[in-house]
Design a protein around this motif. Structure first.
Motif, short mmCIF file in Angstrom:
data_model
loop_
_atom_site.label_atom_id
_atom_site.label_comp_id
_atom_site.label_asym_id
_atom_site.label_seq_id
_atom_site.Cartn_x
_atom_site.Cartn_y
_atom_site.Cartn_z
N GLY A 121 -15.19 90.05 -14.71
CA GLY A 121 -14.29 89.74 -13.60
C GLY A 121 -13.82 88.29 -13.55
N LYS A 122 -14.19 87.51 -14.56
CA LYS A 122 -13.77 86.10 -14.62
C LYS A 122 -12.75 85.94 -15.76
N GLU A 123 -11.72 85.16 -15.52
CA GLU A 123 -10.77 84.82 -16.57
C GLU A 123 -11.08 83.41 -17.04
N ILE A 124 -11.47 83.29 -18.31
CA ILE A 124 -11.88 81.99 -18.86
C ILE A 124 -10.91 81.57 -19.95
N THR A 125 -10.35 80.37 -19.79
CA THR A 125 -9.42 79.83 -20.78
C THR A 125 -10.04 78.59 -21.41
N LEU A 126 -10.01 78.54 -22.74
CA LEU A 126 -10.53 77.38 -23.48
C LEU A 126 -9.37 76.52 -23.95
N THR A 127 -9.44 75.23 -23.67
CA THR A 127 -8.48 74.27 -24.22
C THR A 127 -9.28 73.14 -24.85
N TYR A 128 -8.66 72.44 -25.79
CA TYR A 128 -9.38 71.35 -26.46
C TYR A 128 -8.40 70.36 -27.07
N ASP A 129 -8.92 69.17 -27.35
CA ASP A 129 -8.16 68.17 -28.08
C ASP A 129 -7.93 68.69 -29.50
N PRO A 130 -6.97 68.10 -30.23
CA PRO A 130 -6.79 68.50 -31.63
C PRO A 130 -8.12 68.46 -32.39
N LEU A 131 -8.44 69.55 -33.07
CA LEU A 131 -9.73 69.64 -33.75
C LEU A 131 -9.65 69.00 -35.13
N LYS A 132 -10.70 68.26 -35.47
CA LYS A 132 -10.82 67.66 -36.79
C LYS A 132 -12.28 67.39 -37.07
N ALA A 133 -12.75 67.78 -38.25
CA ALA A 133 -14.15 67.57 -38.61
C ALA A 133 -14.52 66.10 -38.51
N GLY A 134 -15.66 65.83 -37.89
CA GLY A 134 -16.15 64.47 -37.77
C GLY A 134 -15.54 63.66 -36.66
N LYS A 135 -14.62 64.28 -35.90
CA LYS A 135 -13.96 63.57 -34.82
C LYS A 135 -14.38 64.16 -33.48
N GLU A 136 -14.72 63.28 -32.53
CA GLU A 136 -15.16 63.74 -31.22
C GLU A 136 -14.02 64.45 -30.50
N THR A 137 -14.34 65.57 -29.86
CA THR A 137 -13.34 66.33 -29.15
C THR A 137 -13.89 66.83 -27.82
N THR A 138 -13.00 67.06 -26.86
CA THR A 138 -13.40 67.58 -25.56
C THR A 138 -13.01 69.05 -25.46
N LEU A 139 -13.96 69.89 -25.09
CA LEU A 139 -13.73 71.31 -24.87
C LEU A 139 -13.68 71.54 -23.36
N THR A 140 -12.66 72.20 -22.87
CA THR A 140 -12.54 72.47 -21.44
C THR A 140 -12.47 73.97 -21.19
N PHE A 141 -13.42 74.49 -20.42
CA PHE A 141 -13.41 75.88 -20.00
C PHE A 141 -12.88 75.92 -18.57
N THR A 142 -11.78 76.63 -18.36
CA THR A 142 -11.20 76.77 -17.02
C THR A 142 -11.45 78.20 -16.55
N ILE A 143 -12.10 78.32 -15.40
CA ILE A 143 -12.59 79.63 -14.95
C ILE A 143 -11.91 80.04 -13.66
N LYS A 144 -11.32 81.25 -13.68
CA LYS A 144 -10.63 81.80 -12.52
C LYS A 144 -11.17 83.20 -12.21
N ASP A 145 -10.90 83.65 -11.01
CA ASP A 145 -11.16 85.05 -10.66
C ASP A 145 -10.08 85.87 -11.36
N ALA A 146 -10.46 86.85 -12.17
CA ALA A 146 -9.48 87.58 -12.99
C ALA A 146 -8.46 88.36 -12.16
N PRO A 147 -8.86 89.12 -11.13
CA PRO A 147 -7.86 89.90 -10.37
C PRO A 147 -6.88 89.02 -9.60
N SER A 148 -7.39 87.97 -8.95
CA SER A 148 -6.52 87.16 -8.07
C SER A 148 -5.93 85.93 -8.75
#
Length: 280
Positions: free
Chosen positions: A177-204
């Motif tokens: 029942g949760k809608e989860i979207t993953l976004t991130y900075d450009p991915l590259k091996a050896g480079k620090e990146t931020t992963l963001t999980f955005t969580i919503k109520d799926a029906p509403s």
């Protein structure tokens, strides 16, 4: 019926992490185990530091576990001189986290063995089907760096057809029942990146702003390369966040395909969302 016990001493990698080690839970081992694998434990902004002054021996009873049957597992932690390490720090509310995955990464479990004293942990778990599984034990010996020890094991019985590990074409999923979207900075091996999980109520589609603490944080993320050789356990940048965003910072060690599992808690229930990405 005789029961046998198989013990394997693992020589894995210790890595320093920002914060404490990650969660874990089931135990299992089998006779058909590979040589020790190196496992990486990385917290946000942490730098890896190798050490081999801590060892883990996994013991399975029986030595040929069957699917969907209780399988007791013991984990003995010792120093380089085989002397039991007796003191462990709490790492996100637990003294040990155990991650269990199938070879094709379609199965994931995060459980917590009980500490019995004198370096001994134990837990009883079940495996869903036959085939190869890998265990990752995370723990923090008092006065030492975070440790991650890993080992392959085999469960008897029919092995399901492996599921292909393919990068996701969409990074929005609906789980419990949760809608989860993953976004991130450009991915590259050896480079620090931020992963963001955005969580919503799926029906509403309404943002969820009352995520609960799960093991002392807004969430946890476990990441594995498709061959299960690169292992990262990532903690949130803001542990007390409540949503809808949960942000994590990590560094992918090599190019390749990785599968990650984000774990969060809402209204008393933990939910797990998997994503597969390709890192250039």
């Amino acid at each position: 019926m005789k029961k046998a016990a198989a013990a394997i001493v693992l020589t894995a990698v210790l890595l320093t992490a920002c914060g404490k080690s990650a969660p874990a839970s089931n135990r299992h081992e089998g006779m058909n185990m590979s040589s020790s694998e190196q496992g990486s434990h990385v917290g946000h902004g942490a730098e890896a530091a190798k050490s081999d002054d801590v060892k883990a021996a996994f013991t399975l009873t029986p030595d040929k576990p069957q699917p969907k049957k209780d399988t007791p597992i013991g984990i003995q932690i010792t120093d380089s001189g085989n002397k039991a390490i007796e003191n462990f720090d709490l790492s996100h509310e637990k003294k040990m986290h155990l991650i269990v995955v199938s070879k094709d990464l379609s199965y994931f479990n995060h459980i917590h063995p009980d500490y019995k004293g004198k370096g001994s942990f134990d837990i009883t778990t079940q495996f869903p089907a036959g085939g190869q599984y890998k265990l990752f034990a995370d723990f923090v010996p008092t006065g030492k760096s975070s440790a991650t020890k890993s080992q392959w094991m085999t469960v008897q019985g029919e092995t399901p057809k492996p599921e292909a590990i393919q990068p996701d074409t969409t990074l929005t999923k609906v789980i419990d029942g949760k809608e989860i979207t993953l976004t991130y900075d450009p991915l590259k091996a050896g480079k620090e990146t931020t992963l963001t999980f955005t969580i919503k109520d799926a029906p509403s589609k309404k943002p969820i702003t009352n995520l609960q603490q799960y093991l002392g944080a807004v969430g946890h993320v476990v990441i594995l390369s498709e061959d299960a050789e690169q292992y990262l356990h990532v903690h949130p940048m803001e542990e007390k966040a409540t949503g809808p965003d949960a942000k994590f910072m990590t560094t992918f060690p090599k190019s390749g395909v990785y599968k990650m599992w984000g774990q969060f808690q809402h209204e008393g229930k933990v939910f797990t969302v998997p994503f597969v990405v390709k890192v250039p």
